[in-house]
Design a protein around this motif. Structure first.
Motif, short mmCIF file in Angstrom:
data_model
loop_
_atom_site.label_atom_id
_atom_site.label_comp_id
_atom_site.label_asym_id
_atom_site.label_seq_id
_atom_site.Cartn_x
_atom_site.Cartn_y
_atom_site.Cartn_z
N THR A 293 108.69 56.83 69.73
CA THR A 293 109.14 55.59 69.11
C THR A 293 108.61 55.48 67.68
O THR A 293 107.74 56.24 67.26
CB THR A 293 108.68 54.37 69.91
OG1 THR A 293 107.24 54.33 69.92
CG2 THR A 293 109.20 54.42 71.33
N ARG A 294 109.13 54.52 66.93
CA ARG A 294 108.70 54.26 65.56
C ARG A 294 107.56 53.26 65.58
O ARG A 294 107.66 52.19 66.17
CB ARG A 294 109.87 53.72 64.73
CG ARG A 294 109.56 53.51 63.24
CD ARG A 294 110.83 53.06 62.53
NE ARG A 294 110.65 52.96 61.10
CZ ARG A 294 110.29 51.85 60.47
NH1 ARG A 294 110.07 50.74 61.17
NH2 ARG A 294 110.15 51.83 59.16
N VAL B 12 104.50 51.28 63.13
CA VAL B 12 104.09 50.93 61.77
C VAL B 12 102.67 50.39 61.78
O VAL B 12 102.36 49.45 62.50
CB VAL B 12 105.04 49.87 61.15
CG1 VAL B 12 104.58 49.51 59.73
CG2 VAL B 12 106.47 50.38 61.14
N SER C 229 104.67 63.38 62.15
CA SER C 229 105.79 62.95 61.31
C SER C 229 105.52 61.52 60.85
O SER C 229 105.81 60.56 61.56
CB SER C 229 107.11 63.02 62.08
OG SER C 229 107.40 64.35 62.46
N TYR C 230 104.95 61.38 59.67
CA TYR C 230 104.65 60.06 59.16
C TYR C 230 104.93 59.99 57.66
O TYR C 230 105.05 61.02 56.97
CB TYR C 230 103.19 59.67 59.44
CG TYR C 230 102.16 60.46 58.66
CD1 TYR C 230 101.86 60.17 57.34
CD2 TYR C 230 101.46 61.51 59.27
CE1 TYR C 230 100.91 60.90 56.62
CE2 TYR C 230 100.52 62.24 58.57
CZ TYR C 230 100.24 61.94 57.25
OH TYR C 230 99.33 62.66 56.55
N ILE D 230 103.72 54.77 58.47
CA ILE D 230 104.82 54.71 59.43
C ILE D 230 104.95 56.05 60.15
O ILE D 230 105.12 57.10 59.51
CB ILE D 230 106.14 54.36 58.74
CG1 ILE D 230 106.02 53.01 58.01
CG2 ILE D 230 107.28 54.30 59.75
CD1 ILE D 230 107.25 52.65 57.20
N ASP E 180 107.40 58.08 62.54
CA ASP E 180 108.79 58.01 62.97
C ASP E 180 109.31 59.42 63.31
O ASP E 180 109.89 60.09 62.47
CB ASP E 180 109.64 57.39 61.86
CG ASP E 180 111.02 56.99 62.35
OD1 ASP E 180 111.24 56.99 63.58
OD2 ASP E 180 111.88 56.68 61.51
N PRO E 181 109.09 59.85 64.57
CA PRO E 181 108.48 59.10 65.68
C PRO E 181 106.99 59.45 65.81
O PRO E 181 106.51 60.41 65.22
CB PRO E 181 109.26 59.61 66.88
CG PRO E 181 109.52 61.06 66.53
CD PRO E 181 109.73 61.09 65.04
#
Length: 250
Positions: free
Chosen positions: A98-99, A101, A138-139, A149, A151-152
């Motif tokens: 999931t994403r 933040v 992966s940010y 952030i 994502d994901p």
């Protein structure tokens, strides 16, 4: 004569009860101020004056001295205040895939602070794919807004996160450290919930079918309207004799 005027705040200059230093470099000369101690109510304007002589192209700085700490307050006619301790928002648990933040902010630094994130005490690079320690992540991070952030988010993103705010004045300030877990989606729980729903639906359908076959629905529809009306034909009678000619039985 040089002067500067600023609105005083608790996190900026307090009440000026500490010594205000006007320092000039790149030369020798005299520096004087008509008011070495200035007392001003909080959130009210304050005017500080400084005069000097004997300097050629001096660099003028105002500094705030409080105990053993000296910080730059004004340079090049701009008010500067060091950043305060930033606050961060980090979820205790994030679902893999999931994403997510993470945020970091502080409101006292002038000019506005830039933000840097640390994972398990290691500075997070702007481009994770170019760093072996973060290549599986992966940010994206924004040094201006303080947002980090994912994502994901992945399993490797679990760890202890700290944010640092700095604006070039005073010492950088770090936030508290917050731990984030990365967990798998609970597929078993979802399957169990679906099975329970199907079982309940099956029981409901069976109950309706059983009631229908038992005739419960027909009885409910008939109610009191299932009573029959019986009509009997009149019987023969003699003249002058009165008899009931017909009858109804309900």
């Amino acid at each position: 004569m040089l002067g500067t005027k600023a609105k005083v705040g608790r996190k900026q200059l307090l009440l000026f009860t500490s010594m205000i230093l006007c320092s000039l470099a790149l030369g020798r000369g005299a520096v004087q101020t008509s008011e070495p101690v200035v007392q001003v109510a909080e959130n009210k304007p304050a005017k500080l004056s400084c005069s000097y002589s004997g300097f050629s192209s001096p660099r003028v700085e105002w500094k705030f001295a409080h105990g053993d700490i000296t910080s730059l307050v004004c340079y090049n006619n701009k008010i500067t205040v060091p950043p305060s301790k930033p606050t961060i928002s980090v979820p205790a648990s994030a679902t893999i895939g999931t994403r997510v933040v993470l945020t970091c902010s502080e409101t006292d630094g002038s000019p506005p602070s830039e933000y840097f994130w640390f994972k398990d005490g290691v500075l997070m690079p702007t481009e994770p794919k170019n760093n072996r320690a973060f290549s599986n992540s992966s940010y994206s991070l924004n040094h201006k807004t303080g947002e980090l952030i994912f994502d994901p988010v992945s399993a490797s993103d679990a760890g202890d996160y700290t944010c640092e705010a700095q604006n070039g004045y005073g010492s950088p300030m770090k936030s508290d450290t917050v731990h984030m877990d990365a967990v798998e989606l609970n597929v078993g729980g979802i399957v169990a919930a679906v099975l329970v729903t199907l079982i309940l639906l099956g029981v409901l359908i069976f109950g309706i079918w059983f009631a229908y076959n038992r005739g419960y629905f027909d009885r409910a529809k008939k109610g009191t309207s299932n009573k029959k009306v019986i009509y009997s034909q009149p019987t023969a009678r003699r003249d002058g004799e009165f008899r009931q000619t017909s009858s109804f039985l309900v």
